[in-house]
Structures are given as C-alpha cells and as structure tokens.
Design a protein around this motif. Sequence first.
Motif: not given
Length: 943
Positions: A548, A552, A676, A912
């Motif tokens: 993730d 991102s 993240t 994702a």
Amino acid sequence: MRTSEPPSTGAAPAACPRPGRREGDAATTLAVLRRLGTGPRGLTEAEAEERLVRHGENTLPTARTAPLLRRFLGGVRDPFTGVLLCLAAVSAAVTSWGTACVLTVLVAVSCALRARAGRQADRSAAALHGALPSTATVRRRTGPSYTETREREVPACDLVPGDIVRLAPGDLVPADVRLLRATGLSVHQAALTGESVPVAKYPVEDPGGPGGPGRRAPAAADTFEAPHLCFQGSSVAAGSATAVVTATGPGTRFAAAHGTDHEHGRRPGGVERPFDRSVKGVVWLLVRLMALTPPLVLTAGALLHRSSPESPAFAVAVAVGLTPEMLPVVVNTVLARGAGRLADRYGVIVKRLPALHDLGAVEVLCTDKTGTLTQDLPALDRTLAPDGGPCPDALAWAAVNSLVTLQLAEVPQPDPLDEAVLAAAPPGAAERYEGVAALPLDPVRRRSAALVRDGRGYTLAVKGAPEDVLDRCAGLRTPDGTAALDPAARARLDRLVADAADEGLRVLAVAVGDRPSRPRPLTAAAESGLTLVGFVALRDALAPTAADALASLARRGVSFAVLTGDHPGTAARACRDLGLTVAPEAVVTGDTVDALDDTRLAALAARTTVFARCTPEHKARVVRALRAAGRTTGYLGDGVNDLPALRAADLGICTKDAAQVAREAAGVVLATKDLTALSHAVAYGRRASANIVTYLRITLSSNVGNVIAMLGAGLLMPFLPMLPAQVLLQNLCFDAAQLTLALDRPPASAADRPATLRPAGLLRTVAGYGVVNAAADLATFGVIALTARGGARGGGEAAFHAGWFTENLLTQALVMLLLRPRGGGTPAPVRAAAAFLAAVGVALPLLPAGASFGMAPPPLPYYPLLAALLALCGAALAGARARGSGHAAGARGGAGRAEGAAPGSFGPGDGARARQMTADSSASGANSSSGVRSRSESPCSWW
Ligand SMILES: Nc1ncnc2c1ncn2[C@@H]1O[C@H](COP(=O)(O)OP(=O)(O)OP(=O)(O)O)[C@@H](O)[C@H]1O
C-alpha cells in the motif's frame, strides 16, 4: 588477544583535522587500565558517579543548549538579517534616522523570532533524544568484591573514563575507547576520516613494544588508523568488542578535531541537502540582488541628474522593498507546523526541520528489502541437499554455525536468520561441538564461519550467501560420500538456488571443512577447500503495509529502487509480490555496479528498480549515482549495512527500531512500522514547500513590481515617487499580512508531485508577475497626473504619494488573493490579512495620521479610475496565473501519460494493490522502472 587480521586500508581522504597521538595511545593495555584506575570488570556505580561529577557529561560542547542572548546575536549571521543591518548602517550614515530605526527594529524582531524558533527546535530535539535515546552497554561492578558485575544500558552521556563498554553491530562508538577484546570488529570512521570503507580494529596489548601477533600495532599513519583505538563519532559495521573508555565529551578526539563548531548530523563530505539547494539558493540570489540595488539606483540617479539629499535613503529603501524580510519566519513556521502535525497524526519524527522540505522533494526512494519491505521474521521453509532432496545435515551444521558465532561474540546479538535456524534445528543438534573461534557475518563477506572441535579434531562450519560459499567449496556431499564441485555441478547448484529464490525464499548455503589443526588466527583465508553440505531455505513474509505504501508513493510520483544484499531471485520475487513486474534477469547485481564507472552507473540506475547482492558501498554508490543524475534521492533502511547509503542520500529515513547508527544518520524517523505514514509525510513536505513558494511568489512579485515602478517613476518624475518612510510603512503592513501565508491551505494537488524550489524558475515567474504589477503602478502615475489636473485636494507631491500608497496596498491585497494556488480555498487569516491591507491603503491617506507620513488625500475622481485600473490588473494577474497553471497542468498531463506507460506505476484510482503495477524489461537487461522514473522526470517546480 587478537581475533581478526586487519585488512589493508588505503589512505583516507581527510574529513577533519587529524589529531596527534596522545599519551597512553602507545602504552600497554595494563598500563592504560592502571592509569584510568579501572580493570576488565569495570568501575563501581559509586566510582562512576564520582567521575561523572569530575569529568562532566559525555556530550560535545555544542550539544549543550546555547543561552538565549547568544542565539539572538547569532541571528545576525543570517544573510538577510545581515543585509538589513548593513542597510540600517548606511541609512544612519546618510542621516536617514527613520529608515535606520525601522530597519533596526526589523533586525531585532527577526533575531528574536529566530532565537525563539531555535530554542523550540532544540527542545524538540531534546524530546526526540528522549524518544530515541543514545545508549551504551556498560559493565559495572555491583560491589567492591571484583567478582560481582552487571551489564546494563546507560545513556551514553553518563559514560566516564574507566568504564568498560561493549560494542555490537549498529552501535555508535559512545566515547574514545581502547579495545580489550574483539571478534571480527570493523568500524565506520567516515565522520572522522571521510573514508567510507569500514576499518578492521583489534586489540593490541603493547602498541609500542616488540612484535608478535596482537602485541604490536602496525605503524599507523595517524591516530584514527590505530587498530586498537576506536573513537566517538564512529560506528560498528560488523563484529563485536569489549573496550575501556579513555576519554569522554570534550576530551574526545572528535571534539578536538571539530572544535566547538561541530554540528550533529552534518554529513561527512558536506553533501548539500535539497533544502540548502533550493531555499538557501533563493535566499542567496535575493541577497545578491539586494546588495546590487542601492549602487544601481544611485548610479542611475547620478547619470540622469536626479540626485538629491534623499537619494541615498531612497536607494536603501528600494533595496529593503525588495527584501522578503519575513522569509526566515515563514519558513520556520511552515516547517515547524508541518513537522508537529506529522508527529502527532502519523508518528513521523522530523529530526531537522529542513528534512520536511526534503521529504517533499524526494523523486526516487531507494529502500533496502529485508526488514523494510519484508518483516525480517524468517522461518525455515525447507532444507535442500545438493541433489535437491531434503538435507537435515545442512540445518544441523547451520545451527552449529549460528550457535558458535553467537556464543563467541563479545556481544551476542542474534540476527533473525540465526534465530530462525536455531529455532528450526532439532534439540541438541547445535550443541554437539565445542566452539573454538568464529568469524561473524559481515555484509561484504556475506557469510559467517565457526571453528568447532570434537573428539576427532577441528571442523570449520561456514554458512552464507550461496554464491559466496560455493566459491569456497572444492566438493559437495552426495548420498555416497563426496564429489568434486565441477562447473557442471556448480551450474546445477546455481539453478537449484535460483529456483528456490524465485519462490521468494532466502537461501543459505552450508559447507564444512575438516582442519587438522587450529588456524591461528582464524581469518577469511581459512574458508577454502570446503565441502558443500546443502542449503537451508527460509521464508520471510512481506511487511503488511509495504504494498500500500509503495502504491501510494507511486501515485505521488515517487519512483523506487530496491537495494538489497539478498539474492537477485529473492529480491525480484519480493518486488513482484509487491506489485512490480520485475523479470529475474533484469535485476542488477553488485558485480555489475563494480564494473561500471560513475557515468554509466548513473544511466543504469535511472532505469533500474532492483539492485541485488549489494554491499553497503554498492548501495551508497547507486544512491550517489542517482543524485549525480539530478534526482533528489531518499533512502529508507534500517540496518548497519544501510549506513553509507543513508548518509549518501539527500534524505535518510528509518524506523524507530532501526540500528542506532541508522537512526542517527536519518533525517526522518518513522515511529511505527507502518510504511504508509511515509506517503503522508511526503505529502506534508510538499504542502510545506508549496506554502513557502506561495509566500515567495506573492512577496517577490509584488516587491519586484514596486521596485521597477519606483525606478521608472524616478526617471519620469522630478520628485521621489515615494518617501522612504512610506516605502517602509507599506512594507511593514505587507510583511505583517504575509505572515498569514504560513497558515495557507494548498490544494490537494500540491501533494501530487515532487516539489522542487528552483531559483531560476522563481526569477522568471516573479519577473512576469512583477511586470504586470509595475504596469499597474505606472498606469497609476498617469491616473494621478490626470486627476490632479482636475484639481487635487491636497495637491502636488503629497497627493501623488497618497494615491500611489493606496494603489500599492490594494494591488498587494489582490496579489495575495490571486497568486495563491487555486483549489485549496482561501483560509480566513489570509482573507483577513488582504482586507487589512486594503483598509490601511484606502483609509490612511484620508486620516490625519496620513499627513505625518507625508500624504494628502488624493482627488476624488482618482478612485473610480483606480477601481477600473485594479480590475484590469486583477484580470491580467488572474490570466497570467491561469496560463501558468495551464502550463503546469500540461506538464502534469505529460507526466500522467508517461505514468500510463510506466513500468512500476499504479493504475489510477484503484487505491491499493501493487499488483496493478505494470513493468517491462529494458533491452539492456535492466529491469525497467524507467517509466516510473520518467513520470517524475519533470518535478513540479511550484512557481
Ligand atoms: N546470519 C547469517 N549467516 C550467514 N549468512 C547470512 C546471515 N545473514 C545474512 N546472510 C547472508 O548475507 C546476505 C547479505 O545480507 P545483508 O544483511 O547484507 O542483506 P539482506 O539482509 O539480505 O538484505 P537487505 O540489504 O535488504 O537488508 C544475505 O542475503 C544472506 O545470504
């Protein structure tokens, strides 16, 4: 005692003055212990306390908090403040007392704000030190009996001369020490000597005495190369040791070499950080412009015969008018606010405020694999005999190796692979032999060796990276005995390992060799003629947040390079599982890196995602190559093998439980393993940069416009277009209003791409907006002249000054509202500040206070014409801004197209899964992350 041979080390480039030898450096170990009033069992707690009072804390002089007054005076060293002070002095010299006073007040306010910001930064740093303590393992006697001892972690600042300390991989050497015992110890001394390659260190009983292994130190060119001494400022690369502290705090060689000018965290070699390149680059550009302005204005005045007694003061006022005086305050406020919020919301600790800006500038993020993208909690998957069948013997010998290397280490520090091997081995398997000597793992050798003994003699058990172990094997075990390791067998074994690695397994080869006698000392040379027993293959799961986080970051235009010491197949599989389609043959190995010069490496690095079998120096070279190619490069790593790369990168990032040296070298520390958080941190960095740029764009556009208009007016008119006091008053109003830009809310798109502040881009942009501003100002002259003919109430110069003052503040209010980035909504403080400017601009000339600034109310017909003029100016600014945004959007669109074709990029809006990354292999054989890179080839320059 000496346990390892020193490798030859080349002459190191000088990084700091080399201190001379000290008394005691050449004394025997016993004499040193006597002089320090200690012994191998250490001091008692009472003795340590008494010495702490006598010698003081083990901290460097500059690490102590500076008094507020010193901080205040130190503010003058800021180039802006220095220029303002010079301008104040010039004003005083030309008896322009008002200007001199206002400038002095500005300098005082700026210094006070900086002193306050500095103290706050120190407090945050102290709090951080509390959160990430620098500790040392010390052995102290618990009673006077010399037999009862205890080892415990103490804050490094509590160490005293005579303490006995233990050193393990990843430790910072906490003080100057003399080695008593060591196992395979090598230390990084780059902070002291500039040399990036770790240096072997080992105890020498009598450095000045007659020879014999371990008894005499080879003649060292300087103190730092003495093999039996380690110094504060260095760190343990591999191995472990027990040592006695010989000097602490200001008494260390590090303090002597750096004096009191030492700055914690400054990187050896003085690598320039992105913040220095951008914000400081802009600052110096402006300082030069400001310094040039007064002589230019005076010369122009003299040439055009417009000189008057007020000309020098006017020239100074023009230079002041150009200055974004509040830049240091805005920068500090923006960064401190962002860093505070990031820590509160996402547990990301920004160790130096500029590191927040650097986070936003990162274009390529290099990471290690093990422990960052994977959990580093390996578990045995299977054993493999050379013929591919199961091989319990390989596990048993691996366990022997793990146990003995741990038992014989000065500081037993099991690594996760050793723990996994010991956990999987059958009970008692590892204890069958007596450990005699060990060569611990180091990331360059990529293997560990244990010499063990049983009733039949000595056996050397080696385990490590298959390529490295197989290179040292002459034969292999077969069901019938042993066979020669010929090229065909080697090829078969390489395939066996590659197949297991392609499944994502971490494979260790295990080999043994009978030794008729004990090799003294045990060195890497003994690891030859081995017989391969088999392999152990371990599985290490991916870190749960890694996919993730990469997805991102990719959406934010950051590209990646994975730099690992692991097998190419294992690394490629991990990347595939994270969503990158990386062909195994496309992985670049450390050997290839070695074969390339810097230019070719830079080209290869620009299109490669995975570098495997990297030593720490390979990792650092790749990072340096990316930087040399102009990419702002971050490095995320947690181990001692990441230290050179962390230092080489524009920004080092690690997690809180990383090795101590990694935490010291990093500018940003993630308090949790949740990767993240990094994407949020990057967004915060970009928003902070966007706010700084908004301030600069607005201030400079307005200031440049004013200066052009003032110079133009100076040519056209028989009197000064604005009195110095009026220039300074409008400047003060504008400065106060612009402080609110530190609280601006940039649009979400501000976090979409790497943010880079480029002085050249700034110049172009502000020149463009400045011309629009100046045109409005000059048109105002015409309007005033026109309306004055119709009958000015105050008439003459005073009405002219008032009219221009009103127009100036109103255009500045417009600029504040129109040159902000679109889409973020205008926060209430910014709206209020613009209203304040407009109110002062309109009201002051009409009030009695206006007269004290030399203003008289302008004629009434002036106002409707001014309104029309402002409408035109607003439309021109909005148009120019829209064109600028359109241009930027075009650049973004182009980037987006590159993104679409980009290997390693994520599909839009899916949020994702890394599996949506696409990748292809380049013809050169490098795995192609080229598209990922090309996406951020044109980072947003924000102007
Ligand atoms: N305890 C150990 N005993 C023997 N060999 C080891 C041990 N730990 C690692 N190795 C070998 O050394 C290699 C390099 O290890 P290193 O720690 O430099 O990198 P890594 O942990 O594989 O990856 P990364 O660089 O991503 O952290 C490993 O791939 C493995 O083959």
